[in-house]
Scaffold this motif. Sequence first.
Motif, PDB file in Angstrom:
ATOM      1  N   ASP A 163      37.627   2.286-108.936  1.00 29.07           N
ATOM      2  CA  ASP A 163      38.562   1.191-108.654  1.00 29.07           C
ATOM      3  C   ASP A 163      39.073   0.631-109.975  1.00 29.07           C
ATOM      4  O   ASP A 163      38.287   0.222-110.831  1.00 29.07           O
TER       5      ASP A 163
ATOM      6  N   TYR B  47      42.106   0.576 -95.223  1.00 34.49           N
ATOM      7  CA  TYR B  47      41.021  -0.376 -95.457  1.00 34.49           C
ATOM      8  C   TYR B  47      41.368  -1.717 -94.819  1.00 34.49           C
ATOM      9  O   TYR B  47      42.340  -2.363 -95.221  1.00 34.49           O
TER      10      TYR B  47
ATOM     11  N   HIS C  77      33.505  -2.430-101.747  1.00 36.82           N
ATOM     12  CA  HIS C  77      33.083  -3.763-102.181  1.00 36.82           C
ATOM     13  C   HIS C  77      31.607  -3.945-101.853  1.00 36.82           C
ATOM     14  O   HIS C  77      31.215  -3.956-100.688  1.00 36.82           O
ATOM     15  N   GLU C  78      30.790  -4.071-102.888  1.00 38.52           N
ATOM     16  CA  GLU C  78      29.362  -4.282-102.753  1.00 38.52           C
ATOM     17  C   GLU C  78      28.975  -5.552-103.513  1.00 38.52           C
ATOM     18  O   GLU C  78      29.772  -6.113-104.273  1.00 38.52           O
ATOM     19  N   ASP C  79      27.726  -5.977-103.323  1.00 40.26           N
ATOM     20  CA  ASP C  79      27.184  -7.043-104.165  1.00 40.26           C
ATOM     21  C   ASP C  79      27.029  -6.527-105.587  1.00 40.26           C
ATOM     22  O   ASP C  79      26.802  -5.333-105.777  1.00 40.26           O
TER      23      ASP C  79
ATOM     24  N   TYR D 273      39.883 -14.826-105.790  1.00 41.86           N
ATOM     25  CA  TYR D 273      39.611 -13.384-105.765  1.00 41.86           C
ATOM     26  C   TYR D 273      38.734 -13.028-106.956  1.00 41.86           C
ATOM     27  O   TYR D 273      38.963 -13.504-108.069  1.00 41.86           O
TER      28      TYR D 273
ATOM     29  N   GLN E  74      29.228 -10.354-106.091  1.00 40.85           N
ATOM     30  CA  GLN E  74      30.558 -10.875-106.377  1.00 40.85           C
ATOM     31  C   GLN E  74      30.578 -11.381-107.815  1.00 40.85           C
ATOM     32  O   GLN E  74      29.586 -11.923-108.306  1.00 40.85           O
TER      33      GLN E  74
ATOM     34  N   HIS F 168      33.515  -7.266-108.200  1.00 42.56           N
ATOM     35  CA  HIS F 168      32.523  -6.898-107.191  1.00 42.56           C
ATOM     36  C   HIS F 168      31.773  -5.642-107.618  1.00 42.56           C
ATOM     37  O   HIS F 168      32.218  -4.883-108.481  1.00 42.56           O
TER      38      HIS F 168
ATOM     39  N   GLU G 193      41.766  -4.260-114.371  1.00 43.50           N
ATOM     40  CA  GLU G 193      40.446  -3.986-113.792  1.00 43.50           C
ATOM     41  C   GLU G 193      39.911  -2.638-114.257  1.00 43.50           C
ATOM     42  O   GLU G 193      40.638  -1.648-114.289  1.00 43.50           O
TER      43      GLU G 193
ATOM     44  N   THR H  23      36.198  -0.227-113.577  1.00 40.33           N
ATOM     45  CA  THR H  23      34.858  -0.044-113.028  1.00 40.33           C
ATOM     46  C   THR H  23      33.944   0.393-114.165  1.00 40.33           C
ATOM     47  O   THR H  23      34.271   1.335-114.894  1.00 40.33           O
TER      48      THR H  23
ATOM     49  N   ASP I  19      30.310   1.922-100.859  1.00 42.25           N
ATOM     50  CA  ASP I  19      31.264   0.973-100.298  1.00 42.25           C
ATOM     51  C   ASP I  19      32.185   0.489-101.411  1.00 42.25           C
ATOM     52  O   ASP I  19      31.772   0.342-102.564  1.00 42.25           O
TER      53      ASP I  19
ATOM     54  N   VAL J 169      30.505  -1.818-106.841  1.00 42.52           N
ATOM     55  CA  VAL J 169      31.189  -0.644-106.281  1.00 42.52           C
ATOM     56  C   VAL J 169      30.169   0.470-106.093  1.00 42.52           C
ATOM     57  O   VAL J 169      29.240   0.600-106.894  1.00 42.52           O
TER      58      VAL J 169
END
Length: 248
Positions: free
Chosen positions: A105, A60, A175-177, A165, A179, A168, A232, A234, A173, A170
Amino acid sequence: MIICKTPREIEIMREAGRIVALTHEELKKHIEPGITTRELDEIADKFIRKHDAIPSFKGYNGFRGSICASVNDELVHGIPGDRVLNNGDIISIDIGAKYNGYHGDSAWTYAVGKIDDDAQRLMDVTEESLYKGLAEAKPGERLSNISHAIQTYAESNGFSIVREYVGHGVGQDLHEDPQIPHYGPPNRGPRLKPGMVLAIEPMVNAGSRYVKTLADNWTVVTVDGKMCAHFEHTIAITESGYEILTKA
């Protein structure tokens, strides 16, 4: 643009998240003094592929590892290598897995052997700040309520929130909108809707909030050299709240 996922897409992402969670469980068995971060990376790579997924981070933007392995004052994006873990270290491991075209993630910070009380408290507060933020993840609520809850809890316990940092979206992709900062005032930003899938990942420093990137152009460390932690999950926004996708 924020992409709301269909029930079928969330079903796939649930499996991607499960693979990530299982990989964390597998690595936890091996985190002990004497192991190198490269060895942990190799274990994770094989484990993810054995579960019919591929490591999201491998390659990546040129990243060389299958996991990010960040030790002590390293906040994020630590490149696995020859570093040997020692008793008293803490290590943040960020894992992504792509399954059937969708990513899961999750990051977690682990103790290596016996750690001191200050390091344990940093880990405990960072983990709890994640759940304080998740408690605000409800349909109809503003996105920044998550951010504000995380910041309020971490700072009320004497720690600092990293601002450079953010979390985001997920999906297909990594990293998506949108943020998702882990700081800021409440009642700002888009309203949460069922089908949104978000990676919430507070990064908390024991000292000042300031960080810098090392010469390898990846590893981010605290400017003052003090420890930091990273947790973190998801999650998917549901009709009544949220569901953690990165669980076994």
